[in-house]
Design an enzyme around this catalytic site. Sequence first.
Site, PDB file in Angstrom:
ATOM      1  N   ARG A 178       0.825 -11.413  -1.432  1.00 27.54           N
ATOM      2  CA  ARG A 178       2.031 -10.586  -1.333  1.00 27.54           C
ATOM      3  C   ARG A 178       1.699  -9.101  -1.535  1.00 27.54           C
ATOM      4  NH1 ARG A 178       6.874 -10.004  -5.208  1.00 27.54           N
ATOM      5  NH2 ARG A 178       8.585  -9.404  -3.839  1.00 27.54           N
ATOM      6  N   HIS A 236       2.830  -6.031   0.788  1.00 30.90           N
ATOM      7  CA  HIS A 236       3.594  -4.897   0.256  1.00 30.90           C
ATOM      8  C   HIS A 236       2.812  -3.587   0.310  1.00 30.90           C
ATOM      9  CE1 HIS A 236       7.075  -7.110  -1.944  1.00 30.90           C
ATOM     10  NE2 HIS A 236       6.778  -7.682  -0.801  1.00 30.90           N
ATOM     11  N   ASN A 238       9.243  -4.528  -5.798  1.00 26.90           N
ATOM     12  CA  ASN A 238       7.951  -4.770  -6.451  1.00 26.90           C
ATOM     13  C   ASN A 238       8.039  -5.034  -7.943  1.00 26.90           C
ATOM     14  OD1 ASN A 238       6.444  -4.429  -4.075  1.00 26.90           O
ATOM     15  ND2 ASN A 238       6.369  -2.207  -4.349  1.00 26.90           N
ATOM     16  N   HIS A 270       5.358 -18.247   2.077  1.00 27.92           N
ATOM     17  CA  HIS A 270       6.343 -18.758   1.128  1.00 27.92           C
ATOM     18  C   HIS A 270       6.153 -20.247   0.850  1.00 27.92           C
ATOM     19  CE1 HIS A 270       9.218 -15.107   1.847  1.00 27.92           C
ATOM     20  NE2 HIS A 270       8.104 -14.795   1.209  1.00 27.92           N
TER      21      HIS A 270
HETATM   22  C1  HEM Z   1       9.816 -12.111   6.246  1.00 26.17           C
HETATM   23  C2  HEM Z   1      10.248 -11.314   5.300  1.00 26.17           C
HETATM   24  C3  HEM Z   1       9.982 -11.556   3.856  1.00 26.17           C
HETATM   25  C4  HEM Z   1      10.889 -11.515   2.857  1.00 26.17           C
HETATM   26  C5  HEM Z   1      12.359 -11.198   2.998  1.00 26.17           C
HETATM   27  C6  HEM Z   1      10.206 -11.841   1.636  1.00 26.17           C
HETATM   28  C7  HEM Z   1      10.800 -11.877   0.388  1.00 26.17           C
HETATM   29  C8  HEM Z   1      10.190 -12.369  -0.756  1.00 26.17           C
HETATM   30  C9  HEM Z   1      10.827 -12.476  -2.033  1.00 26.17           C
HETATM   31  C10 HEM Z   1      12.238 -12.036  -2.365  1.00 26.17           C
HETATM   32  C11 HEM Z   1       9.952 -13.071  -2.875  1.00 26.17           C
HETATM   33  C12 HEM Z   1      10.179 -13.462  -4.329  1.00 26.17           C
HETATM   34  C13 HEM Z   1       9.851 -12.337  -5.281  1.00 26.17           C
HETATM   35  C14 HEM Z   1      10.337 -12.688  -6.658  1.00 26.17           C
HETATM   36  O1  HEM Z   1      11.560 -12.725  -6.835  1.00 26.17           O
HETATM   37  O2  HEM Z   1       9.520 -12.984  -7.548  1.00 26.17           O
HETATM   38  C15 HEM Z   1       8.758 -13.329  -2.135  1.00 26.17           C
HETATM   39  C16 HEM Z   1       7.639 -13.938  -2.642  1.00 26.17           C
HETATM   40  C17 HEM Z   1       6.451 -14.054  -1.957  1.00 26.17           C
HETATM   41  N1  HEM Z   1       6.199 -13.562  -0.696  1.00 26.17           N
HETATM   42 FE1  HEM Z   1       7.559 -12.859   0.619  1.00 26.17          FE
HETATM   43  N2  HEM Z   1       8.905 -12.074   1.917  1.00 26.17           N
HETATM   44  C18 HEM Z   1       8.712 -11.903   3.258  1.00 26.17           C
HETATM   45  C19 HEM Z   1       7.514 -11.989   3.922  1.00 26.17           C
HETATM   46  C20 HEM Z   1       6.309 -12.233   3.307  1.00 26.17           C
HETATM   47  C21 HEM Z   1       5.022 -12.026   3.916  1.00 26.17           C
HETATM   48  C22 HEM Z   1       4.795 -11.445   5.304  1.00 26.17           C
HETATM   49  C23 HEM Z   1       4.089 -12.411   3.009  1.00 26.17           C
HETATM   50  C24 HEM Z   1       2.590 -12.402   3.098  1.00 26.17           C
HETATM   51  C25 HEM Z   1       1.913 -12.445   4.198  1.00 26.17           C
HETATM   52  C26 HEM Z   1       4.807 -12.871   1.837  1.00 26.17           C
HETATM   53  C27 HEM Z   1       4.215 -13.420   0.732  1.00 26.17           C
HETATM   54  C28 HEM Z   1       4.896 -13.819  -0.403  1.00 26.17           C
HETATM   55  C29 HEM Z   1       4.271 -14.545  -1.493  1.00 26.17           C
HETATM   56  C30 HEM Z   1       2.852 -15.054  -1.543  1.00 26.17           C
HETATM   57  C31 HEM Z   1       5.255 -14.692  -2.483  1.00 26.17           C
HETATM   58  C32 HEM Z   1       5.076 -15.334  -3.857  1.00 26.17           C
HETATM   59  C33 HEM Z   1       4.618 -14.234  -4.804  1.00 26.17           C
HETATM   60  C34 HEM Z   1       4.247 -14.659  -6.196  1.00 26.17           C
HETATM   61  O3  HEM Z   1       4.253 -15.837  -6.511  1.00 26.17           O
HETATM   62  O4  HEM Z   1       3.916 -13.761  -6.990  1.00 26.17           O
HETATM   63  N3  HEM Z   1       6.140 -12.713   2.045  1.00 26.17           N
HETATM   64  N4  HEM Z   1       8.923 -12.880  -0.850  1.00 26.17           N
END
Ligand code: HEM
Length: 336
Positions: A74, A78, A107, A206
């Site tokens: 992530r 970002h 973030n 995700h």
């Molecule tokens: C398509 C649009 C996307 C949206 C709206 C989105 C939104 C989010 C949100 C809201 C979270 C949770 C954060 C939290 O509340 O702790 C999250 C987690 C995550 N996202 Fe996305 N995301 C998107 C695309 C992506 C992309 C492109 C990647 C990587 C290539 C990604 C990788 C991740 C990962 C790995 C997590 C888990 C993070 C953790 O466990 O620390 N996301 N995302």
Amino acid sequence: MESKTSILITCLIFATAFQLLLPVSEASGCGSTTTSDLKIGYYKDKCAKAESIVKSTVSYHVKNNPGLGAGLIRLFFHDCFVRGCDASVLLDPTPENNQTEKQAIPNFPSLRGFEVIDAAKAELEKECKGTVSCADIIALAARDATYLLGNISYEIPTGRLDGRVTNSTEALLNLPPPFFNLTELVASFARKGLSTAEMVALSGSHSIGRSHCSSFTSRLYPTIDPTMDPKFGASLRKLCPDPQNTTTDGVVPQDFVTPGKLDIQYYKNVESLTALFFSDWSLLTSTETRNQVETYTKEPEKFNQDFINAMVKMGNIEVLTGSPGEVRGPTCRFVN
Ligand code: HEM
Ligand SMILES: *[C@@H]1O[C@H](CO)[C@@H](O)[C@H](O)[C@H]1NC(C)=O
Ligand SMILES: *[C@@H]1O[C@H](CO)[C@@H](O)[C@H](O)[C@H]1NC(C)=O
Ligand SMILES: *[C@@H]1O[C@H](CO)[C@@H](O)[C@H](O)[C@H]1NC(C)=O
Ligand SMILES: *[C@@H]1O[C@H](CO)[C@@H](O)[C@H](O)[C@H]1NC(C)=O
Ligand SMILES: *[C@@H]1O[C@H](CO)[C@@H](O)[C@H](O)[C@H]1NC(C)=O
């Protein structure tokens, strides 16, 4: 040094002469954006152990805490979506600037993995001081996390430089929030040169890591959103109380079926309305994206390949390879 300066001057003249005709970076390759500026194995003759040092550092931390692997993937996203892949996301607040990307709502406090980057940078400075950029460390760390969590391996070009600017408003403006619909998601990725299909492939991330309740409680209260499976919604309500009655913000896994594996389970969850975000559900709202989701549920190898290509492409967004870039050091948290 001399030839670099003269290239830059030529570049500036060229850019000035043509700036009314073409976008500078794309037309001339000056300073940024052109993918050919990066190359696989960029550090081979500059710091031969660079990639293996990042790999062993990431491996050590991710084996200890797999969640950090999700955090690193992530972090790459970002970083790249805000001012390009320039490690601007790593900069700490200073007395001069306390409105950094890392403090912005998308973030903070959710983004994690910073200590892994710190550890890798410390090792790299010992091995070859001032050589390996923080932006490349992020790209390599995300690559290594992808392998550790998904058994998906690939090479990623390096040679990025680090930026000197961080701005929290830019994070807010460029990172898609979980309540975006498909039209908004597509536009957000298109602004970064990524296609709808690449957006769908990258969303497979995700299938690992976690989310804070606050990212999806609007789908649970006051009523469970009909875009969510009612049983799944009821079980989420037990883990995430109504924000009106609580001050804590808990966390839940993104993927309850295979929480620590980067795999195609995410797409099965999207199909069965058991993914956390409205944005996840939105992938079902066009024939094109729904079909892609369906395909990935059946063809994991296709997902792996598309994911790899999209990660490499994301790593080319607005990269700095000349002025005003720098190799930040001794830490990734402050500009030189
Ligand atoms: C398509 C649009 C996307 C949206 C709206 C989105 C939104 C989010 C949100 C809201 C979270 C949770 C954060 C939290 O509340 O702790 C999250 C987690 C995550 N996202 Fe996305 N995301 C998107 C695309 C992506 C992309 C492109 C990647 C990587 C290539 C990604 C990788 C991740 C990962 C790995 C997590 C888990 C993070 C953790 O466990 O620390 N996301 N995302
Ligand atoms: C952030 O910086 C501004 C302007 O320099 C200052 O007024 C404010 O008190 C600072 N906030 C924090 C939390 O340090
Ligand atoms: C990992 O992927 C490779 C192909 O890239 C495959 O040969 C191997 O069996 C996989 N390992 C596991 C544990 O799934
Ligand atoms: C941060 O970015 C916003 C949006 O582009 C801009 O309006 C603002 O002036 C920037 N802040 C600083 C301190 O440069
Ligand atoms: C998506 O959201 C935008 C902004 O709120 C809205 O204008 C548009 O109508 C929405 N599109 C769909 C298909 O819901
Ligand atoms: C939570 O707050 C709502 C009003 O927002 C109320 O109807 C409900 O009973 C409260 N639940 C608990 C467990 O206190």
